[in-house]
Motif scaffolding. Structure first.
Motif, PDB file in Angstrom:
ATOM      1  N   HIS A  92       9.457 -22.890  13.371  1.00  0.00           N
ATOM      2  CA  HIS A  92      10.911 -22.842  13.146  1.00  0.00           C
ATOM      3  C   HIS A  92      11.686 -22.563  14.433  1.00  0.00           C
ATOM      4  O   HIS A  92      12.878 -22.862  14.507  1.00  0.00           O
ATOM      5  N   ILE A  93      11.020 -21.994  15.426  1.00  0.00           N
ATOM      6  CA  ILE A  93      11.650 -21.806  16.737  1.00  0.00           C
ATOM      7  C   ILE A  93      11.604 -23.116  17.518  1.00  0.00           C
ATOM      8  O   ILE A  93      12.590 -23.517  18.160  1.00  0.00           O
ATOM      9  N   LYS A  94      10.492 -23.802  17.482  1.00  0.00           N
ATOM     10  CA  LYS A  94      10.332 -25.081  18.196  1.00  0.00           C
ATOM     11  C   LYS A  94      11.244 -26.158  17.614  1.00  0.00           C
ATOM     12  O   LYS A  94      11.861 -26.926  18.359  1.00  0.00           O
ATOM     13  N   PHE A  95      11.348 -26.219  16.314  1.00  0.00           N
ATOM     14  CA  PHE A  95      12.171 -27.231  15.647  1.00  0.00           C
ATOM     15  C   PHE A  95      13.411 -26.531  15.063  1.00  0.00           C
ATOM     16  O   PHE A  95      14.362 -26.270  15.762  1.00  0.00           O
ATOM     17  N   ASP A  96      13.386 -26.236  13.797  1.00  0.00           N
ATOM     18  CA  ASP A  96      14.429 -25.441  13.147  1.00  0.00           C
ATOM     19  C   ASP A  96      13.858 -24.986  11.817  1.00  0.00           C
ATOM     20  O   ASP A  96      12.793 -25.447  11.394  1.00  0.00           O
TER      21      ASP A  96
ATOM     22  N   HIS B  94       4.929 -21.019   7.071  1.00  0.00           N
ATOM     23  CA  HIS B  94       5.809 -20.299   6.154  1.00  0.00           C
ATOM     24  C   HIS B  94       5.758 -18.786   6.389  1.00  0.00           C
ATOM     25  O   HIS B  94       6.783 -18.103   6.269  1.00  0.00           O
ATOM     26  N   ASP B  95       4.586 -18.253   6.729  1.00  0.00           N
ATOM     27  CA  ASP B  95       4.481 -16.819   7.025  1.00  0.00           C
ATOM     28  C   ASP B  95       5.386 -16.418   8.189  1.00  0.00           C
ATOM     29  O   ASP B  95       5.899 -15.299   8.222  1.00  0.00           O
ATOM     30  N   ASP B  96       5.551 -17.318   9.154  1.00  0.00           N
ATOM     31  CA  ASP B  96       6.313 -16.997  10.356  1.00  0.00           C
ATOM     32  C   ASP B  96       7.825 -17.067  10.145  1.00  0.00           C
ATOM     33  O   ASP B  96       8.592 -16.616  11.008  1.00  0.00           O
ATOM     34  N   LEU B  97       8.289 -17.609   9.038  1.00  0.00           N
ATOM     35  CA  LEU B  97       9.714 -17.816   8.801  1.00  0.00           C
ATOM     36  C   LEU B  97      10.481 -16.491   8.756  1.00  0.00           C
ATOM     37  O   LEU B  97       9.918 -15.445   8.427  1.00  0.00           O
ATOM     38  N   PRO B  98      11.771 -16.526   9.072  1.00  0.00           N
ATOM     39  CA  PRO B  98      12.580 -15.299   9.048  1.00  0.00           C
ATOM     40  C   PRO B  98      12.528 -14.554   7.712  1.00  0.00           C
ATOM     41  O   PRO B  98      12.565 -13.321   7.689  1.00  0.00           O
TER      42      PRO B  98
END
Length: 289
Positions: free
Chosen positions: A98-102, A79-83
């Motif tokens: 989220h980059i690897k999956f969506d 969650h920290d890495d999310l946009p």
């Protein structure tokens, strides 16, 4: 002698077994497994095992709690890495979830890890009273008064909103320190330590948490991106309050020493030999990633 590799192997085995038997959509399990298997130091589970080793308690008694703790830590990283949060594309040298999956899958993978962590903990063979106490403490450490609250204040404090070391320490006692303190409290609960030793373990965790964050802040300035697994200098780029920014690099290193001294004093107060905890403390403050 620090048994970090053994502790890592033990919790990773427990995590793998739990995810493997989980009844969930394949894509969701893949996303959960992807971040769980991304590596990392496994410091939080290691602290549980280190306490059990110090008190001569079988490590396996801590497996489910260690796995649950790492699941919560991993969800927080996803969650920290999310946009909407830190907007990072790389974590531990690999594309973020989220980059690897969506983005939607990453959110749901984090949600699942958080929720199922409590299922994992409560499935342990510990006595009911201990499991309830652990679940309450873990919820407090991970929730609004702990990690999540600290994360929010950290976000609100960006762009110059944090002006004192006291404010910064308050944020990181929750954001970084709460789960580390829980790990030590959990080990103490499983081992059935005295009230005095439980307090010393908690104090050790408080000092360790701040020391961990100070070292993180220092590495964001001086570290090697190839070792850290993400770009250095992101704190400065985001105008985040850090110990080097508020105290200067020399001041940050002095603050780190003070926290290490406090942590060692807490170990000295234990009724058992604390070599494993001291070794983990050294690992945290001397690490280069």
């Amino acid at each position: 002698m620090i048994a970090l590799t053994e502790w890592k192997d033990q919790v990773e085995s427990a995590l793998s077994a739990y995810i493997e038997r989980l009844d969930a959509p394949e894509r969701l399990r893949d996303a959960m497994r992807y971040s769980l298997e991304a590596g990392g130091k496994r410091v939080r589970p290691a602290l549980i095992y280190a306490v059990l080793d110090a008190y001569g308690v079988e490590r396996a008694k801590g497996d489910e709690v260690a796995a649950a703790l790492e699941m919560i830590h991993t969800y927080s990283l996803i969650h920290d890495d999310l946009p909407a949060m830190d907007d990072d594309d790389v974590r531990r040298g690999r594309p973020t979830n989220h980059i690897k999956f969506d983005e939607a899958t990453a959110i749901l993978a984090g949600d699942a890890l958080l929720t199922n962590a409590f299922s994992c903990l409560l499935a342990s063979n510990l006595v009911a009273e201990t499991k309830v106490a652990l679940a309450v403490k873990l919820a407090e450490a991970a929730g609004a008064s702990g990690m999540v609250g600290g994360q929010l204040d950290d976000m609100l404090g960006e762009r110059g909103g944090v002006e004192s070391v006291e404010e910064l320490e308050s944020i990181h006692r929750r954001k970084t320190g709460a789960l580390l303190v829980f790990a030590l409290e959990a080990g103490g609960l499983i081992a059935g330590v005295s009230a005095s030793d439980a307090e010393s373990l908690k104090n050790f965790g408080r000092h360790l948490g701040i020391a961990f964050q100070i070292q993180d802040d220092i590495l964001d300035v001086t570290g090697d991106a190839s070792k850290i697994g993400k770009p250095v200098g992101s704190d400065e780029q985001n105008d985040k309050a850090t110990y080097p920014k508020l105290l200067g690099m020399d001041g940050a290193r002095q603050a780190l020493k003070e926290q290490v001294d406090g942590a060692n004093a807490s170990i000295d107060n234990l009724t058992v030999e604390g070599g494993t905890l001291r070794a983990l403390l050294d690992f945290v403050v001397q690490r280069d990633h």
